[in-house]
Design an enzyme around this catalytic site. Structure first.
Site, PDB file in Angstrom:
ATOM      1  CD1 TRP A  51      -2.036  -2.234   1.860  1.00  8.77           C
ATOM      2  CD2 TRP A  51      -2.987  -1.298   0.058  1.00  8.77           C
ATOM      3  NE1 TRP A  51      -3.043  -3.066   1.415  1.00  8.77           N
ATOM      4  CE2 TRP A  51      -3.632  -2.519   0.323  1.00  8.77           C
ATOM      5  CE3 TRP A  51      -3.408  -0.531  -1.022  1.00  8.77           C
ATOM      6  CZ2 TRP A  51      -4.687  -2.995  -0.459  1.00  8.77           C
ATOM      7  CZ3 TRP A  51      -4.454  -0.991  -1.808  1.00  8.77           C
ATOM      8  CH2 TRP A  51      -5.080  -2.205  -1.523  1.00  8.77           C
TER       9      TRP A  51
ATOM     10  CG  ASP B 149      -2.838   4.151   4.306  1.00 13.70           C
ATOM     11  OD1 ASP B 149      -3.818   4.024   5.065  1.00 13.70           O
ATOM     12  OD2 ASP B 149      -2.693   3.489   3.263  1.00 13.70           O
TER      13      ASP B 149
ATOM     14  CE  LYS C  29      -7.686  -2.319   5.667  1.00 13.43           C
ATOM     15  NZ  LYS C  29      -7.875  -3.532   4.893  1.00 13.43           N
TER      16      LYS C  29
HETATM   17  C1  LIG Z   1      -2.968   0.272   4.603  1.00 19.17           C
HETATM   18  C2  LIG Z   1      -3.973   0.255   3.520  1.00 19.17           C
HETATM   19  N1  LIG Z   1      -4.079   1.308   2.693  1.00 19.17           N
HETATM   20  C3  LIG Z   1      -4.991   1.334   1.697  1.00 19.17           C
HETATM   21  C4  LIG Z   1      -5.853   0.293   1.486  1.00 19.17           C
HETATM   22  C5  LIG Z   1      -6.860   0.387   0.369  1.00 19.17           C
HETATM   23  O1  LIG Z   1      -8.058   0.856   0.857  1.00 19.17           O
HETATM   24  P1  LIG Z   1      -9.298   1.197  -0.112  1.00 19.17           P
HETATM   25  O2  LIG Z   1      -9.752  -0.116  -0.666  1.00 19.17           O
HETATM   26  O3  LIG Z   1     -10.287   1.848   0.791  1.00 19.17           O
HETATM   27  O4  LIG Z   1      -8.794   2.104  -1.183  1.00 19.17           O
HETATM   28  C6  LIG Z   1      -5.806  -0.814   2.329  1.00 19.17           C
HETATM   29  C7  LIG Z   1      -6.740  -1.943   2.108  1.00 19.17           C
HETATM   30  O5  LIG Z   1      -6.563  -3.040   2.545  1.00 19.17           O
HETATM   31  C8  LIG Z   1      -4.839  -0.839   3.358  1.00 19.17           C
HETATM   32  O6  LIG Z   1      -4.731  -1.887   4.182  1.00 19.17           O
END
Ligand SMILES: Cc1ncc(COP(=O)(O)O)c(C=O)c1O
Length: 358
Positions: free
Chosen positions: A100, A172, A196
């Site tokens: 991510w 994030d 989550k």
């Molecule tokens: C740390 C992190 N950032 C971003 C995301 C992506 O999130 P979204 O599907 O809401 O864009 C996730 C999804 O698992 C994640 O764990």
């Protein structure tokens, strides 16, 4: 009873689901569903204002920071952050510690100039740790440093956050918000998609230092500007009303059980029990994450063979435990023990870990 160890959308407290069901059928005795309410009406406005106020209290967000509830998930923020915060001529720094973190960096490259301040990917493609402070190479004039506080796929987490001086730190926190106490004043921005620890998908919480609100590049469409959403109290377009209402219930539940301090204590105990069970059998379970970087939220491990991994997942399912397969890019086993997975749920997994393959 199914125990949900999924990485997200993740387990929610039963009380929240029951209240969400009530909202869906008859919101606060109005005879209307929450999703039939006008977002301009007093009833919904109260729901949203309460959710924001609870986030402020639970996370001790100072007045220097605005709280926004937006749509587009965490990935939407991967784009909004560089669009709003990389000023003309400037470049942003990214610490690459997992899937991510790298995805956020790749998105920034589409929008402006971005630099790698650290990259902990190893030769085999796996990320086992986050950088040491001395490994972080932050450009003095960087627009910000972006980190991912918990690496959902690799099961690593920043236990301490870097000192970035005058460079705003952006995190994030999608997979660890509300799981532990943090000092919000140290961050330029924190964001977390809700699915989550905060509720269901559809809403992303953004906590942004107010002096960063007006940095957006000229010509940026109104909807993509943080300032627009701050001016309209996150009611510029029609918000994701059901997701916000569900978040409100999650946050009320969080307060009722003792707030972040109580949640953190339980999370630490859950992680302690799980890692202890795995560490007790080093000849059988392999844990890729460096010990000092182990996540309190996502516990990743491998059994000796692919067949053993598959057998473990099948036996877990037979015992009512689901969502334990590693990410499609990583394989192995991943137990996501977010806020609303209980100690008893973790004990059921500990029991399986202790006895499997003997
Ligand atoms: C740390 C992190 N950032 C971003 C995301 C992506 O999130 P979204 O599907 O809401 O864009 C996730 C999804 O698992 C994640 O764990």
């Amino acid at each position: 009873m199914t125990i949900n160890f999924s990485a997200g959308p993740a387990a929610l407290p039963e009380i929240v689901l029951l209240r969400a069901r009530e909202d869906l059928v008859d919101f606060e005795g109005s005879g209307l569903s929450v999703i039939e309410q006008s977002h301009r009406g007093a009833a919904y406005e109260r729901v949203q204002a309460t959710a924001i106020a609870l986030l402020r209290t639970l996370l001790a967000v100072p007045d220097t920071h605005e709280i926004l509830l937006l749509q587009g998930g965490a990935r939407g923020q991967f784009a909004m952050i560089p669009l709003n915060l990389i000023t003309p001529g400037a470049s942003a720094d990214y610490a690459l510690t997992g899937f991510w973190a790298r995805a956020a960096y790749d998105e920034a490259l589409l929008v402006g100039r971005a630099r790698i301040a650290a990259d902990t990917r190893e030769a085999d493609g796996w990320y086992r740790r986050v950088p040491r402070p001395s490994e972080l190479n932050i450009a003095p004039g960087a627009a910000y440093l972006h980190i991912c506080s918990n690496n959902t796929i690799y099961g690593t987490q920043w236990s301490e956050f870097p000192d970035t001086g005058t460079v705003p730190l952006i995190a994030d926190m999608t997979s660890d918000i509300l799981s532990r106490a943090i000092d919000v004043s140290r961050f330029g921005m924190i964001y977390a998609a809700a699915q989550k620890n905060l509720g269901c998908s559809g809403v992303v919480a953004v906590i942004l230092r107010k002096d960063l609100l007006e940095r957006a590049r000229p010509g940026l469409p109104t909807i993509w500007r943080y300032a627009t959403h701050a001016q309209h109290a996150s009611l510029y377009g029609t918000p994701a009303t059901f997701a916000v209402a569900t978040m409100r219930h999650v946050l009320e539940h969080a307060v009722a059980i003792g707030g972040v301090a109580a949640i953190e204590a339980t999370n630490r105990e859950k992680a302690r029990r799980l890692y202890a069970a795995l560490d007790a059998r080093p000849e059988y379970y392999r844990l890729p994450a460096a010990t000092s970087c182990r996540s309190l939220m996502n516990v990743t491990f491998f059994l000796p063979t692919a067949e053993a991994n598959a057998g473990f997942l099948a036996e877990a399912e037979r015992r009512g435990m689901i969502g334990l397969g590693g990410h499609r890019t990583a394989g192995g086993i991943r137990a996501s023990i977010y806020n609303w997975v209980s100690l008893e749920d973790v004990d059921a997994l500990v029991d399986l870990i202790a006895g499997f393959g003997r």
